[in-house]
Design a protein around this motif. Structure first.
Motif, PDB file in Angstrom:
ATOM      1  N   ASN A   1       0.811  -1.218   0.000  1.00 49.72           N
ATOM      2  CA  ASN A   1       0.000   0.000   0.000  1.00 49.72           C
ATOM      3  C   ASN A   1       0.844   1.269   0.000  1.00 49.72           C
ATOM      4  O   ASN A   1       0.317   2.374   0.151  1.00 49.72           O
ATOM      5  CB  ASN A   1      -0.939   0.017   1.205  1.00 49.72           C
ATOM      6  CG  ASN A   1      -0.201   0.235   2.525  1.00 49.72           C
ATOM      7  OD1 ASN A   1       0.990  -0.035   2.626  1.00 49.72           O
ATOM      8  ND2 ASN A   1      -0.906   0.699   3.542  1.00 49.72           N
TER       9      ASN A   1
ATOM     10  N   THR B   1       1.880  -1.984   4.441  1.00 52.63           N
ATOM     11  CA  THR B   1       1.008  -3.156   4.516  1.00 52.63           C
ATOM     12  C   THR B   1       1.166  -3.969   3.236  1.00 52.63           C
ATOM     13  O   THR B   1       1.033  -3.442   2.128  1.00 52.63           O
ATOM     14  CB  THR B   1      -0.456  -2.745   4.702  1.00 52.63           C
ATOM     15  OG1 THR B   1      -0.590  -2.049   5.945  1.00 52.63           O
ATOM     16  CG2 THR B   1      -1.363  -3.964   4.725  1.00 52.63           C
TER      17      THR B   1
ATOM     18  N   THR C   1      -0.211  -7.184   1.045  1.00 50.69           N
ATOM     19  CA  THR C   1      -1.463  -7.923   0.868  1.00 50.69           C
ATOM     20  C   THR C   1      -1.305  -8.940  -0.247  1.00 50.69           C
ATOM     21  O   THR C   1      -0.787  -8.625  -1.331  1.00 50.69           O
ATOM     22  CB  THR C   1      -2.618  -6.966   0.543  1.00 50.69           C
ATOM     23  OG1 THR C   1      -2.748  -6.009   1.595  1.00 50.69           O
ATOM     24  CG2 THR C   1      -3.931  -7.721   0.395  1.00 50.69           C
ATOM     25  N   SER C   2      -1.762 -10.151   0.017  1.00 50.94           N
ATOM     26  CA  SER C   2      -1.712 -11.216  -0.980  1.00 50.94           C
ATOM     27  C   SER C   2      -2.966 -11.172  -1.849  1.00 50.94           C
ATOM     28  O   SER C   2      -4.040 -10.729  -1.425  1.00 50.94           O
ATOM     29  CB  SER C   2      -1.625 -12.581  -0.289  1.00 50.94           C
ATOM     30  OG  SER C   2      -1.820 -13.622  -1.219  1.00 50.94           O
TER      31      SER C   2
ATOM     32  N   GLN D   1      -4.611 -12.357   5.218  1.00 52.87           N
ATOM     33  CA  GLN D   1      -4.320 -11.982   3.831  1.00 52.87           C
ATOM     34  C   GLN D   1      -3.336 -10.817   3.772  1.00 52.87           C
ATOM     35  O   GLN D   1      -2.540 -10.723   2.838  1.00 52.87           O
ATOM     36  CB  GLN D   1      -5.608 -11.617   3.090  1.00 52.87           C
ATOM     37  CG  GLN D   1      -5.405 -11.358   1.592  1.00 52.87           C
ATOM     38  CD  GLN D   1      -6.712 -11.121   0.855  1.00 52.87           C
ATOM     39  OE1 GLN D   1      -7.781 -11.093   1.454  1.00 52.87           O
ATOM     40  NE2 GLN D   1      -6.637 -10.954  -0.456  1.00 52.87           N
ATOM     41  N   SER D   2      -3.367  -9.956   4.773  1.00 58.03           N
ATOM     42  CA  SER D   2      -2.483  -8.787   4.820  1.00 58.03           C
ATOM     43  C   SER D   2      -1.656  -8.806   6.101  1.00 58.03           C
ATOM     44  O   SER D   2      -2.109  -9.319   7.130  1.00 58.03           O
ATOM     45  CB  SER D   2      -3.287  -7.482   4.761  1.00 58.03           C
ATOM     46  OG  SER D   2      -4.008  -7.384   3.558  1.00 58.03           O
TER      47      SER D   2
END
Length: 642
Positions: free
Chosen positions: A309, A321, A323-324, A339-340
């Motif tokens: 991000n 952050t 994130t996948s 997920q993050s």
């Protein structure tokens, strides 16, 4: 070694990659090889139960004879669990002879004790390992993994993983274990050099995704691991003959591997063996996926993509952050399962995702960098005056503020001042002229000052010398012909100039006094006379740098007694005389008048306007014969103050 070659040729002829049902037995079924299609080779050297009478019990070299109970059963269960998970079988080599007859985890002389049948079985067992590694390495270049499976009887119920490090060595710090010397001792050194995430040797032994850590997370305490980094003083098996000879610890062998010493709890019942075998199969699956980027099941799912991000290079105290992309389950290399993740530190981050029980995929790693909270550079001092100096520097993009410490050289206490970024200069004020100051600067990368750089090297500047006028100028020891002038000097002075003249004349007489002398006696003066005088400071020998003169002030020399005969010829009068309230008549300006005693010493008298002249106000302590002198006309009047 001829038998080894023959076995390999036979295997290649029948097809090294055929189904798992292919089993090859050694002579008398003393050994057996279950050929697999996974890059996993498991040997079980101490689990056999056969005790043929043709092989005598071992007595050479004070042998260990204890059987590793249920290890063959455990290996068969591991085979089943891996097949259920991946649809493929590992390579497994069994020694069916009891340990009293043979030890296949010792070199041949000690292991077979010279018996021909035992020697043949020993050779078959080890040739099977060679063959299995050759097949696995051929199918999975650089990814074959060898496990020598054992059982221990130690009190502590934990798995002991032998990478050929002693208990003492496992007690070393991560930085020591990750040096090239200790890495080269390991049975997984090739995996350390080539693992997908660039983990160090210490991380591969006991980091977040070390083999022991994954097992411990699955419910099976292990050493070494993140949870138990070293055995300490507890009993521990560090790996034996097989681990040393069938892993990359041996020169020229590319295979990584480990000895697993299983505690009795995981071997003693079918249920326990099943639970452990299923967990071990899952751990091996993840281990290959994380470190070898190899999916043992062969299923294909989209490779996860990590997005950030913001910049992955950020300042101390900040974060990013990661994130996948979407999947059913997530496992970051930090151990997080969301997920993050919020990243606060520099490092390498990757994720493994799954959308089926045995279908995983791993992302490419993402590196984050925390910028250094750097010490300011290009520090200098400019615009230096007698009482101030401006400090300049090149700042840091991560700076929240800068902290300057300064002090007068020779003192011990720093004065601190803070400058909010992005400003990169500060004017220090209130300094002492002609003084050396030392100073240093650091960067604070957060408001609390808890993230900061080191201070710069101490630097210095010298304040300019202020060429100030002499102060506290005074006269004393006044006589009829002399006076002593004193003053407060200046640290920058080279010399002082004292000028004086008799009031009413124009030419100044100049006296030069070398610093640090701060007094001068003037002689040859005229009695009963008013003199004007002034001073200046010269800050070099020529006087071209000087303070300018002070405002002229006056002193009066004392009256000689022989001069008092002529002091009554004056148009001024004092009435009454003697008087208490004395009035002087005949003078237009009181500012022209001074009061002295009979010796000419000036008194602190004042004058008040009256209808005919001025009232004379003299302190009560100055009673007696006094003189009024008009400094403009020279007239003098004598009167008596009652």
């Amino acid at each position: 070694m001829k038998l080894k070659k023959i076995l390999c040729i036979i295997l290649m002829l029948v097809g090294c990659l055929q189904s798992h049902s292919q089993i090859i037995y050694g002579a008398n079924n003393y050994t057996e090889y279950h050929k697999g299609t996974l890059p996993i080779i498991i040997s079980v050297p101490h689990g056999g139960s056969l005790t043929p009478s043709t092989i005598p019990d071992r007595t050479c070299n004070n042998p260990t004879l204890v059987t590793d109970g249920y290890t063959i059963s455990l290996a068969r269960q591991i085979d089943s669990s891996l097949f259920n998970l991946t649809g493929k079988h590992p390579h497994i080599i069994y020694c069916n002879l009891k340990r009293t007859k043979i030890d296949c985890n010792r070199e041949i002389i000690e292991g077979a004790c010279g018996n021909a049948e035992a020697t043949q079985a020993w050779n078959e067992f080890h040739n099977f390992i060679d063959t299995a590694e050759a097949i696995a390495q051929n199918q999975f270049p650089g990814k074959a993994f060898y496990i020598d499976l054992h059982g221990h009887g130690h009190t502590i119920q934990q798995l002991e993983l032998g990478y050929l490090y002693s208990s003492t060595q496992l007690g070393y710090s991560d930085s020591v274990l990750s040096t090239s010397y200790y890495t080269n001792l390991s049975s997984i050194k090739n995996l350390v050099a080539a693992n997908a995430n660039g983990y160090t040797n210490a991380q591969m032994l006991r980091g977040n995704f070390a083999f022991g850590t994954l097992l411990a997370n699955a419910g099976f305490p292990s050493v070494p691991s993140l949870q138990t980094p070293s055995p300490g003083t507890n009993p521990y098996f560090d790996g034996g003959f097989n681990t040393a000879n069938y892993t990359c610890h041996a020169t020229g062998n590319p295979v990584n591997g480990v000895q697993i010493e299983c505690n009795s709890n995981v071997r003693s019942s079918y249920v326990n063996r099943k639970v452990f075998a299923d967990s071990l199969a899952s751990v091996l699956f993840r281990y290959f996926l994380i470190h070898e980027n190899l999916n043992l099941s062969g299923c294909v799912i989209p490779t996860p993509i990590i997005s950030a991000n913001g910049p992955t290079t950020f300042c101390p105290g900040n974060s990013v952050t990661l994130t996948s992309s979407n999947s059913n389950s997530y496992l970051w290399n930090t151990g997080a399962t969301t997920q993050s993740i919020l990243v606060l530190t520099a490092g390498t981050y990757s994720i493994t995702v799954s959308n089926a029980p045995a279908c995983y995929a791993s992302s490419a790693p993402v590196n984050t960098t925390v910028s250094i909270c750097a010490t300011p550079t290009n520090i200098s001092s400019t615009v230096i005056s007698g009482t101030s100096a401006t400090i300049n520097w090149t700042g840091n993009s991560c700076a929240y503020q800068y902290r300057i410490q300064y002090r007068k050289q020779g003192t011990t206490t720093w004065i601190e001042t803070i400058i909010t970024a992005p400003s990169v200069f500060k004017t220090l004020t209130g300094l002492t002229a002609n003084s050396t100051y030392e100073y240093q600067i650091r960067t604070d990368c957060n408001s609390a000052g808890t993230s900061f750089s080191s201070y710069s090297a101490v630097q210095t500047f010298i304040t300019i010398c202020i060429c100030a006028k002499p102060s506290n100028i005074a006269t004393g020891n006044i006589s009829q012909t002399s006076v002593t002038v004193t003053w407060t000097g200046n640290s920058c002075a080279y010399q002082y100039r004292l000028q004086y003249r008799k009031q009413g004349t124009s030419a100044w007489t100049t006296k030069t006094i070398l610093a640090p002398t701060v007094s001068k006696t003037l002689t040859g003066l005229t009695a009963n006379s008013v003199y004007e005088y002034r001073m200046r400071t010269d800050c070099n020998s020529s006087g071209s740098i000087n303070s300018g003169f002070t405002t002229a002030t006056t002193f009066t020399t004392l009256l000689r007694l022989e001069d008092t005969e002529n002091i009554f010829e004056s148009s001024m009068t004092v009435t009454p005389n003697p008087c208490n309230t004395c009035e002087i008549i005949g003078s237009e300006n009181s500012s022209d008048l001074i009061i002295t005693d009979i010796l000419g010493r000036k008194l602190n008298a004042t004058f008040t306007k009256s209808s005919s002249g001025f009232y004379i106000n003299v302190p009560e302590s100055n009673r007696g014969i006094l003189l009024i002198r008009n400094i403009m006309t020279g007239e003098v009047v004598k009167f008596v103050k009652e």
